[in-house]
Design a protein around this motif. Structure first.
Motif, short mmCIF file in Angstrom:
data_model
loop_
_atom_site.label_atom_id
_atom_site.label_comp_id
_atom_site.label_asym_id
_atom_site.label_seq_id
_atom_site.Cartn_x
_atom_site.Cartn_y
_atom_site.Cartn_z
N ALA A 46 64.60 31.41 66.12
CA ALA A 46 65.02 32.80 66.38
C ALA A 46 63.94 33.78 65.90
CB ALA A 46 66.34 33.09 65.70
N ASN A 47 63.37 33.48 64.75
CA ASN A 47 62.31 34.35 64.22
C ASN A 47 61.09 34.36 65.14
OD1 ASN A 47 63.91 34.79 62.00
ND2 ASN A 47 62.90 33.27 60.71
N ALA A 48 60.76 33.19 65.64
CA ALA A 48 59.61 33.09 66.55
C ALA A 48 59.89 33.85 67.85
CB ALA A 48 59.29 31.63 66.82
N TYR A 49 61.07 33.63 68.42
CA TYR A 49 61.43 34.35 69.65
C TYR A 49 61.37 35.87 69.43
CZ TYR A 49 63.06 30.13 72.12
OH TYR A 49 63.11 28.93 72.77
N ARG A 50 61.86 36.29 68.28
CA ARG A 50 61.82 37.73 67.98
C ARG A 50 60.38 38.25 67.95
NH1 ARG A 50 62.80 37.78 62.66
NH2 ARG A 50 60.62 38.31 62.27
N ALA A 51 59.50 37.50 67.28
CA ALA A 51 58.10 37.91 67.18
C ALA A 51 57.42 37.93 68.54
CB ALA A 51 57.36 36.97 66.23
N PHE A 52 57.87 37.03 69.43
CA PHE A 52 57.23 36.92 70.74
C PHE A 52 57.92 37.77 71.81
CE2 PHE A 52 56.11 32.45 69.13
CZ PHE A 52 54.92 32.92 68.56
N GLY A 53 58.87 38.61 71.40
CA GLY A 53 59.49 39.56 72.33
C GLY A 53 60.67 39.03 73.11
N SER A 94 68.06 41.15 60.59
CA SER A 94 67.86 42.60 60.52
C SER A 94 66.58 43.03 61.24
CB SER A 94 67.78 43.04 59.04
OG SER A 94 66.55 42.65 58.46
N LEU A 95 65.56 42.17 61.18
CA LEU A 95 64.30 42.49 61.86
C LEU A 95 64.48 42.56 63.38
CD1 LEU A 95 61.84 40.30 59.76
CD2 LEU A 95 62.33 42.73 59.53
N LEU A 96 65.38 41.73 63.90
CA LEU A 96 65.68 41.79 65.33
C LEU A 96 66.33 43.12 65.68
CD1 LEU A 96 65.89 40.55 68.15
CD2 LEU A 96 68.05 39.49 67.43
N TYR A 97 67.29 43.54 64.85
CA TYR A 97 67.93 44.84 65.09
C TYR A 97 66.90 45.96 65.06
CZ TYR A 97 72.79 43.22 65.01
OH TYR A 97 73.98 42.63 65.32
N LEU A 115 63.92 38.91 72.77
CA LEU A 115 64.94 39.44 71.88
C LEU A 115 66.33 38.90 72.18
CD1 LEU A 115 63.77 43.15 71.59
CD2 LEU A 115 62.95 41.10 70.40
N GLU A 116 66.68 38.75 73.45
CA GLU A 116 68.01 38.26 73.80
C GLU A 116 68.21 36.82 73.33
OE1 GLU A 116 70.82 37.64 77.78
OE2 GLU A 116 69.01 38.90 77.90
N GLN A 117 67.18 35.97 73.53
CA GLN A 117 67.28 34.59 73.06
C GLN A 117 67.36 34.54 71.54
OE1 GLN A 117 63.79 33.40 75.71
NE2 GLN A 117 64.86 31.44 75.48
N SER A 118 66.60 35.43 70.89
CA SER A 118 66.61 35.50 69.44
C SER A 118 68.01 35.84 68.92
CB SER A 118 65.59 36.55 68.96
OG SER A 118 65.59 36.64 67.56
#
Length: 817
Positions: free
Chosen positions: A92-99, A134-137, A101-104
């Motif tokens: 999830a962290n990796a998906y968030r970093a790579f944009g 929280s970083l995703l939000y 967001l929905e998958q994250s």
């Protein structure tokens, strides 16, 4: 495959190898894990390389590894396990970093579902989940959602005193979120936005304090530094923001190189530099410290270099001392007195005698020539301020006289220098606290010689432990007596004048407690409330005190009421507010492990604190370790200085592990041995290593043995009995905890070589240095441990494990497998 060894090698590569070489190492090890069918090791390594790709911005590779590790864990039938959830969290962290967001978001939600089913709330796993979620939000622009997650994370990590890095990381993330809320939510009033900003700054200061207590070595330290730069930039404090951005870049480059994150901070750094320069050119300063430093940078520095070139690197320069500008508290009102442009120059006594008067004349001339450039000359106050010779706060000083005047006591500088610039306990007690605050405030612009700063840093290190504890007990007593006891008595007597005096005194003592628990010197009373805002702990007292300050007289709450000392009148808002303050103070006392209680009448704890001040084992241990380190530093090796002589962290940790097990009587005796050795010029640590050489290097030992204190046959027999017991303990420990033991010394002297000293030999060398009194006490201590059926090796290793961040020996043993 020994996965622990692989991870150790991986961690040690950073800073020594290129990022490409580190990545190649991981890919090779992953391939080996698959070939050897070590699939759990492969899962661990895939998690590592996912994080590596995330931190180095390699999107396509990172996503590929995410898919690979999920597929592998499904094949291993690990779905719905905590291990699967933890890996999914990394994905999830990796998906968030790579944009993505929905998958994250879906992954975070699934992780929470698994944790809820498998773990109790409060488990440390939740902290990592909520922090990252929280970083995703934040990425999605939902900062209120981010704040909610971070408060949950903080609730978890603060239950674990050893989780200092996680506490710091959570506070950094929370501060970043609050900064965004303060500037992006348009429906907030200016006052509400400022309050949110202040909360963010409190969290940032707490985060930086925790990272720095850990030595500033953690990768996430750079994020806190960058966030502080952002916060200062928001308030147009560009000069200070530049310093934080610069330090953040250095930390980030040291850990992961010049990534996208580095380049973002670098751009912020350049913007702040540009803004700072523009501000300087416009001569628009936020406070007098900025104005005075700009004056020094623009004119003072060159003047010293041109007129006193041979003394340039001997003159310390800065702005320290009395005045609101030195504390950074100055405002519009401050300008009505002692607010002139200038700076301080501090010289050692011999230099002051040679050039003091000449330097003062040059300084005053410089101020007269250029001060109009830094003030509005149309102001009526401007002409009055031009008489710089009237000011005693800025100008030229000898270092010794400056500190004597500031501290308010006579100082023997030769004695002070010999003692490493440390004040005696009696001197600490004599100096008013506000004087100490003045001695360490402000900013030193330059000090090549280092004398002025050395004294300042020793004072800044705060009171000795026992003095600190006694001051704390006194202030708690004063607060409790005035706010929790006498105020109510005076109100019951309708003595409203004395009641108001009690309120004022209690407020002042409450602030003093906040300063003491923050290990920060309290300034003169008129600046205590202002300074409260910048304290790392109990800054929240400020809002409660503000409420008390504007409360109406509470006489109506006492009409018809019969006073009882054991009852609290909850109709009196001031009584209720003082109880809130007491609760906040007690929470911090418990957090710092000074007391352990729930009673809100704080005077109940004073005796306990006084006893601890007079009998604090930790202070004695620190004293012993400092004495040993000083002697260890002076040990001369035939082959040159050993690496361990420059490793304070390991040295202090290992010695502390041992001494935490000792009795106070034994510690006192050994401390006396060390101090007596210092007095005689004898080095007990060098003696210890010399005695070890009887086993590790017999030929060398034969040359030096006659120089060592002679030990009788009876004493040696006693030592050998002690050694026999302790070797047996270590053998039993090694058998039960092999992973811990393999990181320790070999056990037996027959295993000694020139480059390997066993536990048995080391112990024999150490016992040989003890005085007769210490050896007798140590022998009694060993017998006592044995009679209680305990194992000293286990006790010491348990302390070691905890100091390294594990919960216990058992925890370390499991994690080192």
């Amino acid at each position: 495959m020994d996965i622990n060894q692989v991870l150790i090698e991986y961690d040690q590569m950073f800073g020594k190898y290129s990022l490409q070489e580190i990545e190649n190492f991981l890919t090779v090890k992953i391939k080996e894990a698959y070939e050897q069918k070590e699939y759990f090791a492969a899962v661990t390594l895939l998690n590592e390389i996912m994080g590596f790709c995330r931190d180095t911005g390699q999107k396509e590779k990172g996503i590929g590894y995410c898919e690979q590790v999920i597929q592998l864990m499904k094949e291993l039938q690990l779905e719905k396990t905590v291990e699967y959830a933890t890996t999914l969290l990394n994905v999830a962290n990796a998906y968030r970093a790579f944009g993505r967001l929905e998958q994250s978001m879906k992954n975070y939600q699934y992780v929470e579902k698994i944790y809820t089913n498998q773990l109790p709330f409060g488990s440390f796993h939740y902290a990592s989940l909520y922090n990252n979620w929280s970083l995703l939000y934040q990425e999605m622009g939902d900062f209120r959602g981010a704040e909610k997650m971070l408060q949950k994370a903080l609730q978890v990590v603060d239950q674990y005193p050893e989780a200092i890095i996680e506490q710091a990381t959570t506070r950094t993330n929370l501060a970043v979120t609050l900064l965004r809320i303060s500037c992006e939510e348009n429906d907030k009033s200016e006052e509400e936005s400022q309050q949110i900003y202040n909360r963010a700054m409190d969290y940032l200061r707490q985060a930086l304090d925790r990272y720095e207590k850990d030595g500033g070595q953690n990768f996430h330290y750079s994020a806190a530094l960058s966030a502080m730069g952002d916060a200062l930039y928001m308030k147009e404090n560009y000069r200070e923001s530049v310093q934080y951005y610069n330090k953040a870049m250095k930390e980030l480059e040291r850990h992961v190189g010049k990534t996208d994150a580095y380049r973002r901070i670098e751009q912020n750094y350049k913007d702040a530099c540009k803004k700072s320069e523009e501000l300087l050119n416009r001569k628009q300063f936020h406070n007098n410290m900025e104005r005075c430093k700009a004056f020094y940078e623009q004119y003072g520095k060159n003047s010293i270099r041109e007129q006193f070139p041979e003394y340039e690197n001997r003159i310390a320069v800065g702005l320290v001392g009395q005045g609101s500008d030195c504390f950074g508290f100055d405002d519009v009102i401050s300008g009505d007195h002692d607010y002139e442009i200038g700076f301080c120059m501090w010289l050692c006594k011999e230099d002051y005698e040679k050039i003091g008067n000449e330097l003062r004349q040059a300084y005053e001339k410089l101020v007269l020539e250029h001060e109009s450039e830094f003030y509005d000359s149309s102001n009526e106050e401007y002409q009055r301020k031009r008489k710089v010779s009237d000011s005693r706060r800025k100008g030229v000083f000898s270092i010794d006289v400056f500190y004597e005047q500031i501290l308010g006591i006579p100082l023997d500088f030769e004695c002070l220098k010999e003692n490493g610039w440390k004040l005696s306990k009696e001197q600490w007690k004599q100096i008013p606290e506000q004087n100490l605050a003045v001695a360490v405030n402000g900013t030193v612009f330059r000090d090549d010689l280092g004398i002025f700063t050395a004294i300042r840093e020793k004072i800044k290190a705060y009171y000795p432990e026992s003095v600190w504890m006694l001051k704390l007990a006194d202030q708690i007593h004063q607060f409790s007596q005035n706010g929790q006891y006498n105020y109510a008595r005076m109100m019951a007597r309708n003595d409203f004048v004395t009641a108001q005096i009690c309120v004022a005194q209690a407020m002042k003592h409450a602030m003093s407690i906040a300063y003491i628990l923050s290990k920060t010197y309290a300034p003169y009373y008129k600046w205590m409330r202002k300074g409260l805002e910048y304290l790392p702990v109990l800054s929240e007292l400020g809002s409660v005190l503000d409420e008390i300050a504007v409360m109406e007289n509470q006489a109506s709450a006492w009409k018809g009421r019969v006073y009882h000392s054991y009852e609290r009148n909850c109709l009196d808002s001031i009584v209720v507010s003082f109880e809130k303050i007491a609760a906040l103070i007690l929470s911090e006392l418990n957090q710092q492990k000074i007391v352990n209680g729930t009673e809100l009448f704080l005077d109940e704890y004073c005796k306990e604190i006084v006893v601890k001040a007079a009998d604090r084992k930790e202070e004695l241990i620190e004293r012993i370790i400092q004495l040993e380190w000083s002697q260890f530093d002076k040990v001369k090796n035939e082959d040159g200085r050993a690496d361990c002589q420059d490793d304070w962290n390991t040295f202090s940790l290992m010695r502390k592990s041992q001494y935490l097990a000792w009795t106070k009587e034994l510690l006192n005796s050994y401390c006396s041995d060390l101090m007596e050795a210092d007095r005689k010029g004898w080095n007990l640590i060098m003696e210890k290593y010399a005695r070890m050489m009887e086993s590790t290097s017999a030929e060398r030992y034969a040359k030096i043995k006659d120089h060592l204190p002679e030990r009788s046959k009876e004493r040696i027999a006693i030592q050998e009995e002690i050694i026999k017991i302790q070797v047996e303990w270590m053998e039993a420990f090694a058998k039960k905890y092999p992973n811990m033991a393999k990181n320790a010394r070999s056990i037996h002297s027959h295993e000694d070589t020139l480059f390997n000293t066993s536990y048995e030999t080391y112990l024999r060398g150490e016992l040989g240095t003890y005085s007769r009194e210490t050896l007798i006490l140590y022998g009694r201590f060993i017998v006592s441990v044995k009679q209680q059926g305990e194992n000293l090796a286990y006790i010491i290793m348990n302390h070691t494990a905890k100091l390294y961040g594990y919960k216990s020996v058992e925890d370390a043993e499991n994690k080192l497998t």
